[in-house]
Design a protein around this motif. Structure first.
Motif, PDB file in Angstrom:
ATOM      1  N   ASN A  10       0.796  -1.226   0.000  1.00 31.31           N
ATOM      2  CA  ASN A  10       0.000   0.000   0.000  1.00 31.31           C
ATOM      3  C   ASN A  10       0.829   1.277   0.000  1.00 31.31           C
ATOM      4  O   ASN A  10       0.273   2.368  -0.143  1.00 31.31           O
ATOM      5  N   ASN A  11       2.149   1.171   0.133  1.00 26.11           N
ATOM      6  CA  ASN A  11       3.005   2.361   0.022  1.00 26.11           C
ATOM      7  C   ASN A  11       3.826   2.359  -1.270  1.00 26.11           C
ATOM      8  O   ASN A  11       4.752   3.154  -1.421  1.00 26.11           O
ATOM      9  N   TRP A 122       3.818   0.200  17.387  1.00 35.30           N
ATOM     10  CA  TRP A 122       3.534   0.653  16.028  1.00 35.30           C
ATOM     11  C   TRP A 122       4.075   2.054  15.782  1.00 35.30           C
ATOM     12  O   TRP A 122       4.612   2.348  14.704  1.00 35.30           O
ATOM     13  N   ARG A 123       3.960   2.933  16.754  1.00 31.26           N
ATOM     14  CA  ARG A 123       4.484   4.298  16.595  1.00 31.26           C
ATOM     15  C   ARG A 123       6.003   4.274  16.384  1.00 31.26           C
ATOM     16  O   ARG A 123       6.549   5.087  15.631  1.00 31.26           O
ATOM     17  N   ALA A 124       6.680   3.327  17.040  1.00 36.85           N
ATOM     18  CA  ALA A 124       8.125   3.191  16.818  1.00 36.85           C
ATOM     19  C   ALA A 124       8.414   2.736  15.387  1.00 36.85           C
ATOM     20  O   ALA A 124       9.354   3.228  14.743  1.00 36.85           O
ATOM     21  N   LEU A 125       7.603   1.818  14.881  1.00 35.47           N
ATOM     22  CA  LEU A 125       7.778   1.388  13.489  1.00 35.47           C
ATOM     23  C   LEU A 125       7.554   2.552  12.532  1.00 35.47           C
ATOM     24  O   LEU A 125       8.269   2.685  11.528  1.00 35.47           O
ATOM     25  N   GLY A 154      -4.836   6.671  12.920  1.00 34.50           N
ATOM     26  CA  GLY A 154      -4.864   7.720  11.904  1.00 34.50           C
ATOM     27  C   GLY A 154      -3.541   7.956  11.207  1.00 34.50           C
ATOM     28  O   GLY A 154      -3.390   8.932  10.471  1.00 34.50           O
ATOM     29  N   GLY A 155      -2.586   7.056  11.415  1.00 31.61           N
ATOM     30  CA  GLY A 155      -1.275   7.203  10.775  1.00 31.61           C
ATOM     31  C   GLY A 155      -1.095   6.197   9.653  1.00 31.61           C
ATOM     32  O   GLY A 155      -1.962   6.036   8.793  1.00 31.61           O
ATOM     33  N   THR A 156       0.039   5.525   9.662  1.00 27.45           N
ATOM     34  CA  THR A 156       0.373   4.562   8.619  1.00 27.45           C
ATOM     35  C   THR A 156      -0.452   3.287   8.773  1.00 27.45           C
ATOM     36  O   THR A 156      -0.548   2.734   9.877  1.00 27.45           O
ATOM     37  N   ILE A 157      -1.019   2.824   7.688  1.00 26.07           N
ATOM     38  CA  ILE A 157      -1.715   1.540   7.680  1.00 26.07           C
ATOM     39  C   ILE A 157      -0.674   0.443   7.448  1.00 26.07           C
ATOM     40  O   ILE A 157       0.204   0.579   6.588  1.00 26.07           O
ATOM     41  N   GLY A 182      -6.535  -2.363   2.995  1.00 30.36           N
ATOM     42  CA  GLY A 182      -5.399  -2.302   2.081  1.00 30.36           C
ATOM     43  C   GLY A 182      -4.158  -2.997   2.597  1.00 30.36           C
ATOM     44  O   GLY A 182      -3.041  -2.668   2.185  1.00 30.36           O
ATOM     45  N   VAL A 183      -4.348  -3.968   3.489  1.00 31.34           N
ATOM     46  CA  VAL A 183      -3.248  -4.725   4.087  1.00 31.34           C
ATOM     47  C   VAL A 183      -3.140  -6.077   3.375  1.00 31.34           C
ATOM     48  O   VAL A 183      -4.117  -6.824   3.305  1.00 31.34           O
ATOM     49  N   VAL A 184      -1.971  -6.400   2.856  1.00 28.35           N
ATOM     50  CA  VAL A 184      -1.769  -7.675   2.165  1.00 28.35           C
ATOM     51  C   VAL A 184      -1.577  -8.789   3.192  1.00 28.35           C
ATOM     52  O   VAL A 184      -0.856  -8.621   4.178  1.00 28.35           O
ATOM     53  N   THR A 185      -2.208  -9.931   2.952  1.00 30.18           N
ATOM     54  CA  THR A 185      -2.015 -11.101   3.812  1.00 30.18           C
ATOM     55  C   THR A 185      -0.805 -11.894   3.353  1.00 30.18           C
ATOM     56  O   THR A 185      -0.660 -12.218   2.171  1.00 30.18           O
ATOM     57  N   GLU A 186       0.062 -12.200   4.313  1.00 34.91           N
ATOM     58  CA  GLU A 186       1.227 -13.059   4.067  1.00 34.91           C
ATOM     59  C   GLU A 186       1.054 -14.306   4.926  1.00 34.91           C
ATOM     60  O   GLU A 186       0.828 -14.198   6.137  1.00 34.91           O
TER      61      GLU A 186
END
Length: 274
Positions: A10-11, A122-125, A154-157, A182-186
């Motif tokens: 998605n990026n 997540w914020r660290a990522l 509200g930030g990065t998905i 919009g998240v791909v499954t692995e």
């Protein structure tokens, strides 16, 4: 990336649809196994801090027969290292063991909801992404409610949710929630640790295509748009697992494998694992 298709995250970053997983490979065997995988055509390598073999992956990368920019390297932050500052330190340690100045994908390994730290993690990522230390960030073993909690920041998905998926455990709700965001499954354990390979339906399909049961199951995954990361230390199986892009399953064959759902989880349930 050779003959292996890529999926656009998605990026805008692309990832090979099949990668080589090193879960449960001893440190002493990892470098040789990863080297074999790269020589067989794999360009994506998936490890994790808890696997305790990042250094072995790093050794293989130093002598790899392909340039670094043709490789896609994933690792994960472990549960004990969750939290904002702790995650940044854990990332530095993983990067050092891998011998890399940047990673392609960094994942939260488990949500560990009882710890209550995965949103700070997540914020660290997100900081690592903003600083250019990693090209994409994602999660692993997240259920729909965990994915939505991250999205609600509200930030990065997340680009990826790496979850246990195989014919006996298809996690349709988690996959649907990911698709919605919009998240791909692995898929990790895409072959259910070989537990589904003896199923008669899979055996019939394998015979019809003159393929192995493992190749049929991996083909089932990729035709449904998932990324897969099979693991083997046997050179012939490493090569066999990536040789799945020159045949196609029919809609009826896909449906027959879909029908094998049995809630057959081989790993922990994310709500109960901390």
């Amino acid at each position: 990336m050779g003959a292996t298709p890529v999926i656009t995250l998605n990026n805008g970053v692309t990832i090979p649809q099949i990668g080589y997983g090193v879960f449960q490979i001893p440190e002493a065997e990892t470098a040789a196994a990863v080297t074999t995988a790269i020589e067989a055509g794999y360009r994506s390598i998936d490890t994790a801090a808890i696997y305790r073999n990042e250094s072995g992956v790093g050794t293989a990368l130093k002598s790899a027969s392909v340039p670094r920019d043709e490789l896609f390297i994933t690792t994960k932050v472990w549960n004990n290292d969750q939290g904002y500052d702790e995650t940044l330190r854990a990332f530095d340690a993983s990067a050092a063991r891998l011998g890399l100045d940047h990673l392609d994908l960094y994942l939260i390994h488990w949500p560990t909801p009882k710890r209550g730290k995965y949103l700070d993690t997540w914020r660290a990522l997100e900081k690592l992404l903003a600083d250019g230390r990693v090209r994409a960030i994602g999660v692993s073993n997240f259920l729909p409610e965990h994915l939505r909690a991250v999205a609600d920041l509200g930030g990065t998905i997340p680009a990826v949710n790496q979850i246990e998926v195989h014919p006996a455990l298809q996690q349709r709700e988690a996959q649907a929630a990911g698709a919605e965001l919009g998240v791909v499954t692995e898929a990790w354990s895409p072959l259910a640790q070989a537990g589904v390979l003896g199923d008669p339906a899979i055996a019939r399909i394998a015979t019809a295509h003159d393929r192995t049961p493992a190749q049929v199951v991996l083909r089932w995954h990729v035709q449904q748009g998932r990324i897969v990361i099979p693991k083997s230390v046997t050179p012939s199986r490493i090569r066999e697992n990536i040789a799945i892009f020159d045949f196609e399953l029919s809609a009826d064959e896909i449906a027959a494998i879909d029908a094998l759902e049995s809630d057959g989880r081989t790993g922990p349930h994310p709500d109960h694992f901390n």
